[in-house]
Scaffold this motif. Sequence first.
Motif, PDB file in Angstrom:
ATOM      1  N   ARG A  65       0.881  -1.161  -0.101  1.00  0.00           N
ATOM      2  CA  ARG A  65      -0.099   0.126  -0.012  1.00  0.00           C
ATOM      3  C   ARG A  65       0.839   1.365  -0.169  1.00  0.00           C
ATOM      4  N   ASP A  66       0.359   2.375  -0.359  1.00  0.00           N
ATOM      5  CA  ASP A  66       0.928   3.695  -0.352  1.00  0.00           C
ATOM      6  C   ASP A  66       0.953   4.141   1.075  1.00  0.00           C
ATOM      7  N   VAL A  67       1.790   5.219   1.248  1.00  0.00           N
ATOM      8  CA  VAL A  67       1.988   5.485   2.769  1.00  0.00           C
ATOM      9  C   VAL A  67       1.814   7.116   2.890  1.00  0.00           C
ATOM     10  N   LEU A  68       1.533   7.499   3.966  1.00  0.00           N
ATOM     11  CA  LEU A  68       0.996   8.669   4.194  1.00  0.00           C
ATOM     12  C   LEU A  68       2.262   9.696   4.750  1.00  0.00           C
ATOM     13  N   ALA A  69       2.549  10.890   4.493  1.00  0.00           N
ATOM     14  CA  ALA A  69       3.632  11.662   5.017  1.00  0.00           C
ATOM     15  C   ALA A  69       2.974  13.214   5.082  1.00  0.00           C
ATOM     16  N   MET A  70       3.632  13.733   5.964  1.00  0.00           N
ATOM     17  CA  MET A  70       2.953  15.257   6.426  1.00  0.00           C
ATOM     18  C   MET A  70       4.072  15.965   6.715  1.00  0.00           C
ATOM     19  N   GLU A  71       3.797  17.239   6.033  1.00  0.00           N
ATOM     20  CA  GLU A  71       4.969  18.147   6.178  1.00  0.00           C
ATOM     21  C   GLU A  71       4.136  19.539   7.093  1.00  0.00           C
ATOM     22  N   VAL A  72       4.990  19.698   8.183  1.00  0.00           N
ATOM     23  CA  VAL A  72       4.380  20.704   9.226  1.00  0.00           C
ATOM     24  C   VAL A  72       5.381  22.011   9.243  1.00  0.00           C
ATOM     25  N   CYS A  73       4.876  22.971   8.775  1.00  0.00           N
ATOM     26  CA  CYS A  73       5.799  24.267   8.819  1.00  0.00           C
ATOM     27  C   CYS A  73       5.588  25.204  10.014  1.00  0.00           C
ATOM     28  N   PHE A  74       6.433  25.571  10.825  1.00  0.00           N
ATOM     29  CA  PHE A  74       6.453  26.415  11.932  1.00  0.00           C
ATOM     30  C   PHE A  74       6.969  27.862  11.707  1.00  0.00           C
ATOM     31  N   ARG A  75       6.247  29.064  11.645  1.00  0.00           N
ATOM     32  CA  ARG A  75       6.357  30.025  11.410  1.00  0.00           C
ATOM     33  C   ARG A  75       6.652  31.231  12.563  1.00  0.00           C
TER      34      ARG A  75
END
Length: 640
Positions: A215-225
Motif C-alpha cells: 500500500r501507499d504511505v502517508l507523509a505530512m509536512e508541518v511548517c512552523f512560522r
Amino acid sequence: MLYRRNNKGKVINPNDCEEIVKYINGSLKLEFNLDIMPKAKPVLGVDDLLLGLTQHWARDRSVFPTEDDRLDFATIMLIQAYTACRPAELVDGAKSRGRKDPVIDESERQRDDEAGPDIMEDDSDNGMSDHSNDESVFDEDGHDSDGYESDATGDEDRHATSVKDGYIPDVEMEGTAHSIGLEVDEFGDQVRQHKALCYEDVTLWIVKDPRNRGRDVLAMEVCFRFHKGADNKPKPTIFLLREHPLPILCPISHILARAIRDDAIQVDGYDKAKPFFSTQLKKDAVKVHWKAEWLKRPLFRKSVRTESGGWKKAMEEAMRYAVYAFYLVRLGRDLGSEDRWTSYCFRRGHVNAILGVAPDPVVDQVMRHDPLTGCIGNAYLNGRVGFNVQDAYLERDPSADGLTRAFTHMSIRCNPEQYGLLKHAPQEELVKYRQLQRDLKNGEKRYRDEMTKVYQDVCRRRIHDEELERQLNGLAGEEVAEPAVQHQLAVRTELQGVLCDFNMNLDPRSITKRKIQAIDLFVALAALREVRKPHTSSLKEQRSSRLPGTAPCSVPLKIDPTQCIVCFGDMALPYNSRIYKFSRVSHMMDHVENIHLRRMPVAGNYRCFHPNCEPLGDFLETLGEFKSHVLKVHGCKLRA
C-alpha cells in the motif's frame, strides 16, 4: 523581566542589574537563607510519552469540555515530542488568566473554593493555585506563574520580550486571538488572523509505495512560522512527519482524524480513514488539499459554551496556551510524577535525543537557536548525566545496561501505585489522608500545595522502602490489580482497546486495519462529550449498556419531572447523562437556570430541545412561552 513587563518593555540599566544580583546573593541570601541553586531540568523521553498517552486515553478520569479537546491535547503532545517546537507555535501564546479547569463554571469554582481540601476527591480538581491578575512573574528557572517557560537568557531573552517583538503589557486578551493582520487584503483574499498552527501550515501527502509492501504511505509536512523572535528574524522550519505502526504514537493518524472531524478535505468522499489507506498511485506522490475556508483557521481551537450550556469547538479562535499547560500539568499530577510536566520537558527530551546523533547545525535548526549562544547547554541539557561513566572508566561497554536510559527520564519517578480517586484507596490510606485534610484546613491556603507535595514524597519513599524490606525478608510482594476505569462513553472504551494494543508483530494489512479503526474511532469520539459529575453525595449513577447518544427505542414525549429538558435532547452526551434524574425538582430547576438559561439570548425566539420538537426550530417567542411549553407538552416544570 518583571521590571520590563511593568514598564512597557523598558530595559533596565546593566549596572543596576549587577547591583540587584549582588544584593540578592549577599544580604538577602544570608538574611533569609535563600537557595540559589538552579532548579532541575526534567526530560520527557519516549517511555514517558507512551506512559502519558496511555494514561490520557485509557486511565484518565478527567473531563474535557469536548472530546475534540482530548484528541487535540494528545496531538499537540505528539507534535511537540517529534519536532521540539514551543507550544506557542501550535496554539495561541498570548498570556492570560489560566491554570483553571475550563469545564468548571465560575459559580462552581467559587463553591469549590469554599469547600476547601475536600474538593480534592473530585477527579476534575485542578490542584493549582489561582492568580488575581494577568501579569506573569518568572522565577530563576524561566518558569512563570501561568506555567510558561523560557529557554532564553541574557540579551536573547531581553530581545524576545521587548515591545518591538510584539509584547503588549497590561492588555486583556481573553476571548481574542493574537492578531497579525486584517481580515482581507487589497485583493479580497483572506488574511491570516492567528499566530498558531493553521491548516495552511500542514501538507498531507500520499506517497507511492516506496518498498512494495502492498500500500501507499502517508507523509505530512508541518511548517512552523511563528517561533520565538520571528518578528525580527524569521526562521520558518518544515518538519516531515511519518506514519507509526502504533496508532497511539502516530501523529498523522491524529491530525488526519482532526481534519476528517472538521470536514476540511477538499475532495468529496474522503470523510473516512479507509480511502487514505487503499490508494494505488501511478505517480510518485499526491497532495491532499484542504478546503479554502479552512486554510487560515487554527488546527487546534478552543471550546466555547453554547447557548444551551453545552460545549462546542470554535471555528476561528485558537486554543490558549494556558489551557494546554493546565491539561499537561493535570496529566503529570494524575500519573503521580515527582517532576512537574511542562511543555518544555518535551523540548528538552527531543534535543537530548538528537544530540550526538544529528550534526550541530541540524540541532540548531531544529531548536531555532543561533550557533555559539550556549543556550542548549544552559537551558536544555539534562541535569542527570546520560552516560555510563562508571563502566567507561572501568574500560567496559558503557551501553551494557539499561539503567542510564531509565534514570535520565521522568517515568521512574512516577508513583506506580497511585489510586487516582480516594474511593479506590485502602481504608488505612483514607484515614491518613483525612487526617492530613483536617491539618490542612487549619493552615493558610498558600501552604496547601506544599503540604500535598510533602505527602506525595512520603508515599513514594514508603513504597520503595517497603519493597526493599520485603526483598530483604524474602517475602513476595502482592501484585495489586489495576482498577478498571469505567468510561462514560462506549466509543472511548473501544478506542482504548485499539490504542493499548502494542503488538508490532503484525502483517502490514493488520497494521493498516488497526490504524483505520483508530482514526475512525478518533473521529467518532470527538463528536461526543463527557460531563463532569455533580458534587452530591446522593448521586445514583444509572448504568446502561446502550451506545452513548442513542435512545433505547422511541423517545417519550413526557419526561420525568426531575430530568433536564435541555440535557435530554443533547445527543452528544452519554445516554446515562441525558436521562439523569436529580434527587429533587428544585435541583433540576437550579441546573437549568444556572447552566442553560443564563447563556441563552435575552431577545429572540426560543427552541425546545426535546428530540421531537427539534425540527420545529425557534418557534417559541418568549422565555415564558418556552417554560409553559415544557410544562404542558413534556411534563417538566421550570422555575417561574
